[in-house]
Each structure stands twice: as structure tokens, then as C-alpha cells.
Scaffold this motif. Sequence first.
Motif, PDB file in Angstrom:
ATOM      1  N   GLU A  17       0.695  -0.948   0.246  1.00 45.64           N
ATOM      2  CA  GLU A  17       0.415  -0.256   0.052  1.00 45.64           C
ATOM      3  C   GLU A  17       1.553   1.344  -0.097  1.00 45.64           C
ATOM      4  N   TYR A  18       1.291   1.718   0.664  1.00 42.85           N
ATOM      5  CA  TYR A  18       2.870   2.340   1.158  1.00 42.85           C
ATOM      6  C   TYR A  18       3.541   2.455  -0.662  1.00 42.85           C
ATOM      7  N   ARG A  19       3.873   1.662  -1.304  1.00 42.55           N
ATOM      8  CA  ARG A  19       4.423   1.238  -2.459  1.00 42.55           C
ATOM      9  C   ARG A  19       3.178   2.167  -3.577  1.00 42.55           C
ATOM     10  N   HIS A  20       1.933   1.961  -3.242  1.00 42.80           N
ATOM     11  CA  HIS A  20       1.136   2.348  -4.493  1.00 42.80           C
ATOM     12  C   HIS A  20       0.786   3.819  -4.123  1.00 42.80           C
ATOM     13  N   ALA A  21       1.218   4.142  -3.037  1.00 40.58           N
ATOM     14  CA  ALA A  21       0.429   5.664  -2.839  1.00 40.58           C
ATOM     15  C   ALA A  21       1.589   6.903  -3.005  1.00 40.58           C
ATOM     16  N   ILE A  22       2.922   6.097  -3.045  1.00 40.20           N
ATOM     17  CA  ILE A  22       4.589   6.640  -3.165  1.00 40.20           C
ATOM     18  C   ILE A  22       3.842   6.877  -4.724  1.00 40.20           C
ATOM     19  N   ILE A  23       3.783   5.843  -5.764  1.00 41.05           N
ATOM     20  CA  ILE A  23       3.701   5.913  -6.869  1.00 41.05           C
ATOM     21  C   ILE A  23       2.414   7.095  -7.794  1.00 41.05           C
ATOM     22  N   GLU A  24       1.062   7.160  -6.756  1.00 42.54           N
ATOM     23  CA  GLU A  24      -0.107   7.758  -7.112  1.00 42.54           C
ATOM     24  C   GLU A  24       0.124   8.900  -7.010  1.00 42.54           C
ATOM     25  N   SER A  25       1.355   9.345  -6.122  1.00 40.91           N
ATOM     26  CA  SER A  25       1.542  10.460  -5.625  1.00 40.91           C
ATOM     27  C   SER A  25       2.077  11.252  -6.279  1.00 40.91           C
ATOM     28  N   GLY A  26       2.870  10.755  -7.201  1.00 38.38           N
ATOM     29  CA  GLY A  26       4.008  11.238  -8.009  1.00 38.38           C
ATOM     30  C   GLY A  26       5.906  11.484  -7.831  1.00 38.38           C
ATOM     31  N   ILE A  27       5.370  10.591  -6.406  1.00 32.58           N
ATOM     32  CA  ILE A  27       7.111  10.765  -5.914  1.00 32.58           C
ATOM     33  C   ILE A  27       8.440   9.854  -6.879  1.00 32.58           C
ATOM     34  N   LYS A  28       9.217  10.306  -6.963  1.00 39.58           N
ATOM     35  CA  LYS A  28       9.939   9.981  -8.114  1.00 39.58           C
ATOM     36  C   LYS A  28      10.946   9.173  -7.700  1.00 39.58           C
TER      37      LYS A  28
ATOM     38  N   GLY B 131       9.101   5.172 -13.268  1.00 48.25           N
ATOM     39  CA  GLY B 131      10.386   6.143 -13.078  1.00 48.25           C
ATOM     40  C   GLY B 131      10.982   6.599 -11.971  1.00 48.25           C
ATOM     41  N   VAL B 132      10.498   5.589 -11.359  1.00 41.61           N
ATOM     42  CA  VAL B 132      10.709   6.156 -10.399  1.00 41.61           C
ATOM     43  C   VAL B 132      12.521   5.435  -9.889  1.00 41.61           C
ATOM     44  N   LYS B 133      13.152   6.058  -9.369  1.00 39.99           N
ATOM     45  CA  LYS B 133      14.387   5.974  -8.952  1.00 39.99           C
ATOM     46  C   LYS B 133      14.844   5.252  -7.450  1.00 39.99           C
ATOM     47  N   VAL B 134      15.422   4.811  -7.142  1.00 38.64           N
ATOM     48  CA  VAL B 134      15.537   3.619  -5.842  1.00 38.64           C
ATOM     49  C   VAL B 134      16.992   4.099  -5.799  1.00 38.64           C
ATOM     50  N   ILE B 135      17.313   4.397  -4.573  1.00 38.20           N
ATOM     51  CA  ILE B 135      18.766   4.359  -3.456  1.00 38.20           C
ATOM     52  C   ILE B 135      18.518   2.886  -2.511  1.00 38.20           C
TER      53      ILE B 135
END
Length: 324
Positions: free
Chosen positions: A85-96, A116-120
Amino acid sequence: MIKTRITEMFGVETPIVMGGMTGVGYAPLVAAVANAGALGFITAHHSPSAEELWTEIKRCRDLTDKPFGVNLTLLPSLNPIPYDEYRHAIIESGIKIVETAGRNPTDHLPAFKEAGVKVIHKCTSVRHAVTAVRHGVDVVSIDGFECAGHPGEDDVGLIVLLPATVDAVDVPVIASGGMADGRSLAAALALGADGVNMGTRFMATQECAIHENVKKKIVENTERDTLLTNRTLRNTSRVARNAVSEEVVRIQQDPTKTIEDVRHLVAGVRGRTNVLGKGDTDDGIWTVGQAQGLIHDIPTVAEMVARVAGEAEAVMARNAARIA
């Protein structure tokens, strides 16, 4: 102005990062970091649900129009954590930008990549960094033995671990552990890093919403005022030296002791409530790094970031002049 692959990849002005920190990474501080030209991360675990994480992201956006990210720490928990659910919220909110830690984020990478999310990914060893890059992370944040929280079990300091990691991977590397001033940034860049992660240094800033007693204690403490707990459990944590952590270490000198023998002492809620909240720095476990030995004041975030960047530029210019 210092430009690296980190500043170019994330659109920030300076290669300074404030990774996710439990009890610290809330929207006002993250926004202050972003407005200062650095990269900060909201700690997802502060939000009991995806809806509340979305609200925290919006709260941060109301305070800054500059880039920031979200931290997902992937660890076992007695209570289920809504990672999907966190991942979905991150993506849907536009966090990159997402920072992950703990286990390898393999089950989250496909969705992040598609969006298109960059992962550290934060690692504590070269071998884990190599594995993370093979699985597709975009950046490695490598934690040396000096760091607050979980330094791993290999006990390798950053001055060796950082260049060894840079040699082993082909993605940008962020140096973490012992980073607190411009000399730290200049040294990390010289060792091949593209940026630095500072945790303890950001705790001792005016915008950080922890008790002033904790900030003053960081300034008062030296590099020797930390302890390593849970060594016998192979889940080492670097925490502040106080009555509680000393008791934990004393109990754990007996290798037959389990987590149940110290659970009441190491409970995270105790540290967050009694220490970070109420300011009793001796009544709970709280994480802090050896970098506290380099911290001597409690500036605003903007003042601190500008100072670190300016000091680093001065150090690099002075060293270049020596060579010339």
C-alpha cells in the motif's frame, strides 16, 4: 557549486542527503532540507496507513516545490507493515525518489521502475551493494561502521568500505556514516562518492522536531558516546550511550540471552516517547552516530547545508592549490 551524478539525477543543488530516520523524517524537516538544496526523505513507517502517508507527502509538497523522496525500510515486524500500500501511494502521489533499506527491495523494484521511480538502496557491505545493483537499484548508499542505527556485522569503516564499493559497482554511491561537515563531503568525493548521507547532523538542526534536550546532548557528546547493542543477536545497532543502553550491553554479555531479555529496554516506542518526545535522554534507546563528535551547534537546516557545501568547496580548492 558542487555537481555530481547525484545532483544531476535528482535535480538538487548540493550532493547532501538526509535519509529516512525513525522519529525524525517528518514533512517539515524534509521540506526544509529540500528548500536548502539537499535531498530529504519522509519516513513511511511514521504513517500507519497508505492514506496517511499520502497526506504526509501532500503536507511536504505544501512546504516545498523542490525534490524529496520517501524511505521504505524493509525489515521483519511483529505487526504487519503495509508495504504494498505504501508503494502504491508513493507511485500514485508522483514521488520519483525512494530510499530502501533492510532487505533487498526486489519485490518492489518492477513497479517502481515502471513508474519511473529512482531507487536508492542502503547497504552495509560491498557484497550487498553488488547484489542490489544486479537487481536494478539506481544508487547505492553505503553505511560505514560509524553510522547510527544498523551498521551491519562486518565492522568496516567508511574510509575502506566507500572506495571498495565504488570500485565494485557502476552506479552512483552515497557515503553514509560519520558524515557531518564540509571535510566529510570533500573526503567522500575524493574517495569516489557522488554524495553524502547525514543523519545525526540533521537531528541537531532547528527544524528537526525532536526535543531540544536531545539536540543539546548530541552537541555535548563526543564520538565515544555511543554503544553497540544486539551484537550477540547479529542485529547490531549503534545507539547513544546512556543508562538504558549500558544495561542492554551488560545483559547481552551473556550470549544465552535473547531479545526477550531486553525487549522492555530496547522498545522503539520507549525511545521515541521518553527521549525524542519528552527529552529524557537517559530513559530509552535512541540512535545516534559517531558523527556527533563533529557537531558543535544547532543551526537551521539552510545554514548547515550552505556551510557544509562551502566548507567542502574550500577544502577541495585548498587541496588543489597544494598540488599545483
